[in-house]
Structures are given as structure tokens and as C-alpha cells.
Design an enzyme around this catalytic site. Structure first.
Site, short mmCIF file in Angstrom:
data_model
loop_
_atom_site.label_atom_id
_atom_site.label_comp_id
_atom_site.label_asym_id
_atom_site.label_seq_id
_atom_site.Cartn_x
_atom_site.Cartn_y
_atom_site.Cartn_z
CG HIS A 1 -32.70 -4.41 24.12
ND1 HIS A 1 -34.06 -4.53 23.99
CD2 HIS A 1 -32.19 -5.60 23.73
CE1 HIS A 1 -34.35 -5.74 23.53
NE2 HIS A 1 -33.24 -6.41 23.37
NE ARG B 1 -18.70 -14.47 24.79
CZ ARG B 1 -19.51 -14.65 25.83
NH1 ARG B 1 -20.71 -14.14 25.82
NH2 ARG B 1 -19.11 -15.33 26.88
CD GLU B 2 -10.91 -11.74 21.45
OE1 GLU B 2 -9.90 -12.40 21.14
OE2 GLU B 2 -12.04 -11.92 20.94
CG PHE B 3 -16.84 -5.78 19.71
CD1 PHE B 3 -16.29 -4.68 19.07
CD2 PHE B 3 -18.20 -5.77 19.98
CE1 PHE B 3 -17.08 -3.60 18.71
CE2 PHE B 3 -19.00 -4.70 19.62
CZ PHE B 3 -18.44 -3.60 18.98
CB CYS C 1 -38.89 -8.20 20.53
SG CYS C 1 -37.69 -9.51 20.26
CB CYS D 1 -37.25 -8.13 25.18
SG CYS D 1 -36.77 -9.56 24.18
CB SER E 1 -35.02 -14.37 30.80
OG SER E 1 -34.99 -13.17 30.05
CE LYS F 1 -34.72 -9.23 15.69
NZ LYS F 1 -35.46 -10.47 15.52
#
Length: 720
Positions: free
Chosen positions: A660, A16-18, A609, A692, A399, A100
Site C-alpha cells: 500500500h 471519485r473527485e476525492f 490482510c 497483498c 494481482s 479494519k
């Protein structure tokens, strides 16, 4: 020799370097130059992987957030002179709406033409260092996925935009261009097809070779694509329902190269290389064929190295790098060298994970298993009497922040360095903190915070039989947000309660209702790699029955509200609407089988969502929930239009805070969305909540935002 070509290899990186690079820049740990150098090195690593297996690939696929957004910037739909301006449109106060990408779990930023000048320009030369096979999203897909286009001007805009593409090609002197046009697989009108033909006619007089790629489904009229002034056409021969392949019999190639997408870019199962080779061999009698993947490979983890999968499963699956290997092996087979291919496919037909008791349970389902005995109008009265909620009840989606400490302790437990009992004690401590915060803020319906859950799908995959988790099989969902899709390989069964202990503990700490939190069957399937040896409907019913058992245990523990998240309900729908009824039949039933046997006084919530809901509102109503929460902040409440068209008699919570983004909205900004909604939705049916879950946010953002939500609800009650 048959040539090979691949596209869409993951930008995320094995480790996950990006994500690390971008987020380090956001937090001020990296300078702009350091970020650019890191991204350049990551891209060079990607391209080295390509070169190890295939003959050719596109350049310029790398983006700092989203390629459709980049294309909008190139052609002047937006302007960002600095990196901070770029990111402000991705995740700041002025962030674009996000939805999406076709029927996948990738999210793109939606270009919005409202209030914009209608002249395109070349505002950014993203590809100035690239001369061969430059990657771009095509002009039709760019416009088709945009919003608020001036009415009746689509064809003219498309022609004008195509002219700028041609100018861009000439400016850079590209030898060839890879144009992604997945929107070609949508159900296009005759007017749209004529507009495409007219727009693409501007490419007739340029020297650049254009290869146009379609994917995710079939093109209804393949001949029109081959008639365009392009050098090659890429088509999906995996998810086309056989329709592309059958059309090829009658297509006139017009001298165009066929990029035959025979390797699945969306699912992990190894291909029958000999079957694929036969398809390519037959097509080669009529076309000049290049073998390629059927969809971008960024839907897959980078490679299998380090994956924590059962040995039997490893022999059945392939991630992105292994898909490149499959392309090479098909070429080898066609050249007469099949030894490695035989070894590769040896394990794909060996079944495991069969549970006859699970299959029998699905076979025995009747209409009663999908339909509640008590109608909503009667259920809601029972629920109101028990819950006694005020007008405009407040809640969050599920969450709470997954802090560094939560992640650290979970990792210690996973590594066996922290005993399970000590881990449970820690989780209960975090739950207790969350309950106290909600009490202090004055929230009406609580959540336990999901601190024990790494991901809303992966968590259940770890609890259910028949589903495997991948360890480090990360893929991008949007921006830098990544997740690890599980693999559904066998019959799915719940052996014991999965979430009851944590929910019941949370409920024991407060008199306010605490929601039991579950992820629904469609979303578990959509955000996993699903088996293909049985109908997907059967998989959905298996998961639904497992969740039914969990809800029964919630009720025994005194839980009065259960939320079944179906974030992917719209996303999973086929691209072509003519195939919707078949999909929504099992999608709706799989949700209903979860709760049909629950008590009428148990209030059933769902959450969705970032999707276009208006066109599926009737299917949503058929799910027979009591309350639904959906996104509305980025779309500024546009979703309300959908509810004007139906008799929506359920309760609804419109998201008033875009979680987000780190931006904390004011009470007035939230109120603007609510006031628009209340013109359509009765105040008695209205909840106030975020878009969300809050796991990616910090407590420093969550507490003031939730405080504003509660202030908003109190203001609305005073004004009611």
C-alpha cells in the site's frame, strides 16, 4: 415536528473527485493550494446535499486520508507540519500500521504510542473555521483503537486527553460537537466504564453542547452513556440485535436528546419507513427524539444516479443520498404526510432471484461436505512430492499492476467498442508478459496477474447469478482506494467456469505452478451488500458451492495450487466476542465447503490482510487450508506473537512488503521480519511474499521489490 440529522456522508464524490484530487497532488499534477481548493469545493457539495434533506449535520468530517489519524494529529500524538509530512505517515516508508475499522471494510491508521511522550497537546487546529456541530472522533475511541499504550495508564491517559478535548472546544468556541464513540459498543470492562465517566466529567463545566454517537452494535449499558455530561446520545437501532431498543424502556433520559439511528448506514436496502416511524413515535413518548442514520453513510455510494442495476432491484435499494431522503420521509410520515413514503416502499417486499435448485443443494449439505477425507499431515507429503518447492518458496498474492492500458482496454470492451475475442487476446498477452517477468525474476509459484479482473469481488459478482454490480457505486476502503461493492439480491449460482480459461492459459506457458485465484465466500459477502431475507450462512454456503465447482474445473485443467482469499474473515466478525462462535461456525464452514471435495494433492492456500489475527488464530486453523499468507510489514511482524500461543502446523507466508506504499523495501528490511518469524515458525513451513495483491502498484515498484524478495529467499536458503 421531528427533527432530522445525518452524518458520515461520503467524501469520495460521485465521480471519485476525492481520489482524483489527492492522487493528482501525489503525482505532482496539483499544487497544495489547488488540492485544498478542490477539497473545499468537494466538501461544499457534500454539505449542500445534506441541506437538501436534513435539518442538521456535523462539520469538519472531511479528511485528506483518515479521521482517526487526523484526531491523533490534533492532539499531538503525531506531528506533521507540512502536507508531505502528513502523507508520509499515511503511505510512505514510515507509514502507520493499518487495520479494519471495527467490522467494516474501511481501514484506519493505527496510532502507536511506543516511544512517544505521554503528554497530549493541541498541535493542529483542524476546525478553526467551524463554530457549530464540529465533528471529531471521541477520546475513548481514539485511545481504545491505539496500540502500545503504557501499561496500567489507560484511565490517566484518557482523562488527560479529555482535558485537551475540552481545551480544544473552548479554543474554537464550538456551539456543539459531534463526538463519534463507536468503541462504546465494544464489550467494556467496569474499569473502562469508570474511566470514561471520569474522563467525560471534564466536559461538565464547558458551554459546548456535546452529542456522542455510538454505532455498529448495541451499547451493553446504555444508561451509563445517558449519565454522561452530554446533550445527546446517538444509538444504532438497526444493527443492535434489538438490544438498544429493549434497553430504552428502562433508561432514564436525564433530559438528553436521543438521536435514534433507524436508517441503515451500512447496507443498501430501503427501509420500511412506516415501521421506522412507529419506532420513533413510540420513543417520542419518553425522549426528545431526532431521527438519524444508524451508522456513518460513507459505507455507501453517493447516490443511485447512473447505477447499472436491474429495475426490480432499483426499487429495493437506497444509497447515501437516498438514505437522507428516507430520513426526511420518516419525518413527513410523522407529520401526517405519507404519500411519498408509500410510493418509496412499494417495491421492497417483491421477491426475485429465487433459484430452488440452489436452495436444495444447500439443504442437502452433510458433514462430509465440510471435512476433507485426508488430514493435512498426509496431504502435505503428497503436495511436496508433486510441487518439489525449495525452502522459503516465493510467490505473490494474486494481482499484478492494473496499468492505464489495461484499464483503457477493459473500458473499451465494457462499452462494446472492443470485441470480446480481441479483449481476450489482449488479456492473454498481459498474462504472457507476467509469466515471463516471474520466470526472469526467479519466483517459485506464479500467478496469472488478474488483468481481466476489475476487483476481487466485483469480478465474481459479474460471473455469478444472484449478484448485481452497481456501475459507479464507489466507496472508500482506505485513503483514496475505492471499490464498488456488488449487491447480493438472490440465490447465488455459478452457470459456467469463471476463471479457468485465464489460469489454464497461464499454466500452459510455464513449468512452474500457477495458482488458481478465487475470492472466498466471507469476503464476497463482506465486501458486497448482502441480502437480509435469508440467513447469511445460507448465502455463504451458496457461494462456497459455486467455488467448489470452480476448483473441480481447475483440477481438470491441471492446476495444482488454489488460493481462496478470505481477506475479510476477521473483519466480518461481530464486534462483541460473545457473538463470535455463531459467526465463525458458518464462516469456517463456508471456506471448508469450497475445498473439502478437492483432491488431497491440490494445495489450498488462503490470504488474509490488515486485521488483528491473534485473537482468532484457533478459528483460522479450523479452516483447514494448507498454506496461509498474511500481512506483517506494517506491524513489523507483531503478528508472530499469535503463533507462539498455538500449535500452528501449517505453512505460512508473512508479508514482507507493504504494497500500500510506493516504497520498495530492502532485502535487509524484509529479512528483519523473517528472522523474527523464524523464532516461532519452522523454516520448512515458511513462504516469502508481499502483504497483498499488487494491482495498485506500478511495475517500476513491483519488479525491484519482487527481485528483493527472491534475493531474500536465496539468502535464507544459503543460511539454512
Amino acid at each position: 415536528m421531528v427533527k432530522t440529522y445525518a452524518y458520515g456522508f461520503p467524501r469520495l464524490g460521485k465521480q471519485r473527485e476525492f481520489k482524483t484530487l489527492i492522487e493528482s497532488y501525489w503525482s505532482g499534477k496539483l499544487t497544495e493550494e489547488e488540492l485544498k481548493e478542490g477539497i473545499k469545493n468537494l466538501n461544499e457539495k457534500r454539505e449542500k446535499t445534506y441541506r437538501s434533506y436534513v435539518d442538521a449535520f456535523p462539520q469538519g468530517e472531511m479528511t485528506l486520508y483518515d479521521n482517526l489519524f487526523d484526531t491523533a494529529l490534533i492532539f499531538g500524538i503525531y506531528k506533521a507540519d507540512t502536507l508531505d509530512e502528513y502523507f508520509s505517515l499515511c503511505r510512505g516508508k514510515n507509514a502507520l500500521e493499518m487495520t479494519k475499522w471495527f467490522n467494516t471494510n474501511y481501514h484506519y491508521l493505527v496510532p502507536d504510542f511506543e516511544g512517544k511522550e505521554k503528554e497530549f497537546s493541541i498541535s493542529w487546529n483542524k476546525h478553526e473555521e467551524i463554530k457549530e456541530s464540529a465533528y471529531l472522533i471521541g477520546p475513548f475511541t481514539l485511545l481504545k483503537l491505539s496500540k502500545n499504550l503504557p501499561e496500567g495508564k489507560f484511565a490517566a491517559l484518557l482523562k488527560s486527553l479529555a482535558c485537551k478535548y475540552a481545551e480544544y472546544f473552548k479554543l474554537n468556541g464550538f456551539k456543539s460537537v459531534h463526538l463519534d464513540e463507536p468503541a462504546f459498543v465494544m464489550e467494556l470492562s467496569d474499569k473502562e466504564i469508570e474511566a470514561i465517566k471520569d474522563a467525560y466529567s471534564v466536559f461538565e463545566d464547558i458551554d459546548t453542547k456535546i452529542n456522542v454517537f455510538t454505532y455498529y452494535d448495541s451499547v451493553d449499558n446504555l444508561q451509563f452513556v445517558f449519565d454522561l455530561p452530554v446533550a445527546g446520545v446517538g444509538i444504532d437501532l438497526v444493527h443492535d440485535r434489538g438490544e438498544n431498543l429493549s434497553q430504552l424502556d428502562s433508561v432514564d433520559p436525564k433530559g438528553k436528546t436521543l438521536f435514534a439511528g433507524v436508517i441503515d448506514g451500512r447496507n443498501v436496502w430501503r427501509a420500511d419507513l412506516f415501521e421506522k416511524a412507529e419506532i420513533v413515535k413510540k420513543l417520542s413518548e419518553k425522549f426528545e427524539v431526532v431521527v438519524t442514520n444508524a451508522a456513518p453513510l460513507f459505507h455507501l455510494p453517493v447516490n443511485l444516479k447512473g447505477a447499472t442495476l436491474p429495475e426490480e432491484l432499483v426499487a429495493k435499494v437506497a444509497f447515501a443520498e437516498e438514505k437522507l431522503k428516507e430520513l426526511k420521509l420518516i419525518s413527513d410520515v410523522l407529520e401526517g404526510d405519507d404519500a411519498k413514503a408509500k410510493e418509496w416502499v412499494e417495491g421492497i417486499s417483491k421477491a426475485f432471484g429465487v433459484r430452488e435448485n440452489v436452495r436444495e443443494r444447500v439443504r442437502n449439505l452433510t458433514d462430509e461436505d465440510f471435512n476433507k477425507a485426508v488430514p493435512y499431515a498426509e496431504r502435505i507429503k503428497l503436495q511436496q512430492e508433486i510441487l518439489k518447492l525449495p525452502l522459503f518458496p516465493t510467490t505473490t498474492i494474486g494481482s499484478f499492476p492494473q496499468t492505464q492500458e489495461v484499464r483503457r482496454v477493459r473500458l473499451l470492451n465494457r462499452k462494446g467498442q472492443l470485441a470480446d475475442e480481441d479483449y481476450k487476446t489482449f488479456i492473454k498477452g498481459e498474462i504472457a508478459k507476467a509469466i515471463k517477468i516471474q520466470e526472469e525474476l526467479g519466483v517459485d509459484v506464479f500467478v496469472h496477474g488478474e488483468f481481466e479482473r476489475s476487483d476481487m469481488v466485483e469480478f465474481f459478482a459479474e460471473k455469478l447469478e444472484g449478484i448485481a454490480t452497481t456501475g459507479n457505486g464507489w466507496v472508500i476502503s482506505y485513503g483514496t482506494r475505492s471499490y464498488r461493492p456488488p449487491i447480493i439480491f438472490g440465490d447465488v449460482e455459478r452457470i459456467e467456469p469463471m476463471t479457468v480459461e485465464e489460469i489454464a492459459f497461464a499454466q500452459s506457458l510455464t513449468d512452474k505452478p500457477v495458482k488458481g485465484m478465487l475470492t472466498g465466500p466471507v469476503t464476497i459477502i463482506a465486501w458486497s451488500y448482502c441480502r437480509e431475507d435469508i440467513p447469511v450462512s445460507e448465502v455463504a454456503y451458496q457461494i462456497g458451492l459455486a467455488l467448489r465447482d470452480e476448483i473441480a474445473d481447475y483440477e481438470k485443467a491441471g492446476i495444482k495450487i488454489v488460493q481462496i482469499d478470505e481477506a475479510a474473515f476477521r473483519e466480518k466478525a461481530p464486534i462483541k466476542k460473545r457473538n463470535w462462535d455463531e459467526y465463525f461456525d458458518w464462516a469456517v464452514k463456508s471456506f471448508r465447503v469450497c475445498h473439502a471435495k478437492s483432491k488431497p494433492e491440490t494445495q489450498i492456500h488462503s490470504h488474509m490482510c490488515y486485521s488483528e489475527f491473534g485473537e482468532i488464530i484457533e478459528y483460522i486453523l479450523a479452516m483447514d487450508f494448507d498454506v496461509i499468507s498474511i500481512e506483517a510489514s506494517r506491524s513489523k511482524g507483531d503478528i508472530i506473537e499469535a503463533f507462539e500461543k498455538v500449535n500452528f502446523d501449517r505453512q505460512i507466508g508473512l508479508g514482507v512488503w507493504d504494497i500500500h506504499s510506493p516504497y520498495v523495501p530492502s532485502v535487509d528490511e524484509m529479512k528483519e521480519i523473517v528472522e523474527r518469524a523464524l523464532k516461532v515458525i519452522p523454516k520448512e513451513n515458511f513462504w516469502v511474499n508481499p502483504d497483498c495483491g499488487l494491482k495498485t502498484r506500478r511495475w517500476e515498484e513491483c519488479i525491484p521489490a519482487i527481485r528483493n524478495i527472491v534475493k531474500l529467499a536465496n539468502t535464507l536458503r544459503e543460511e539454512a
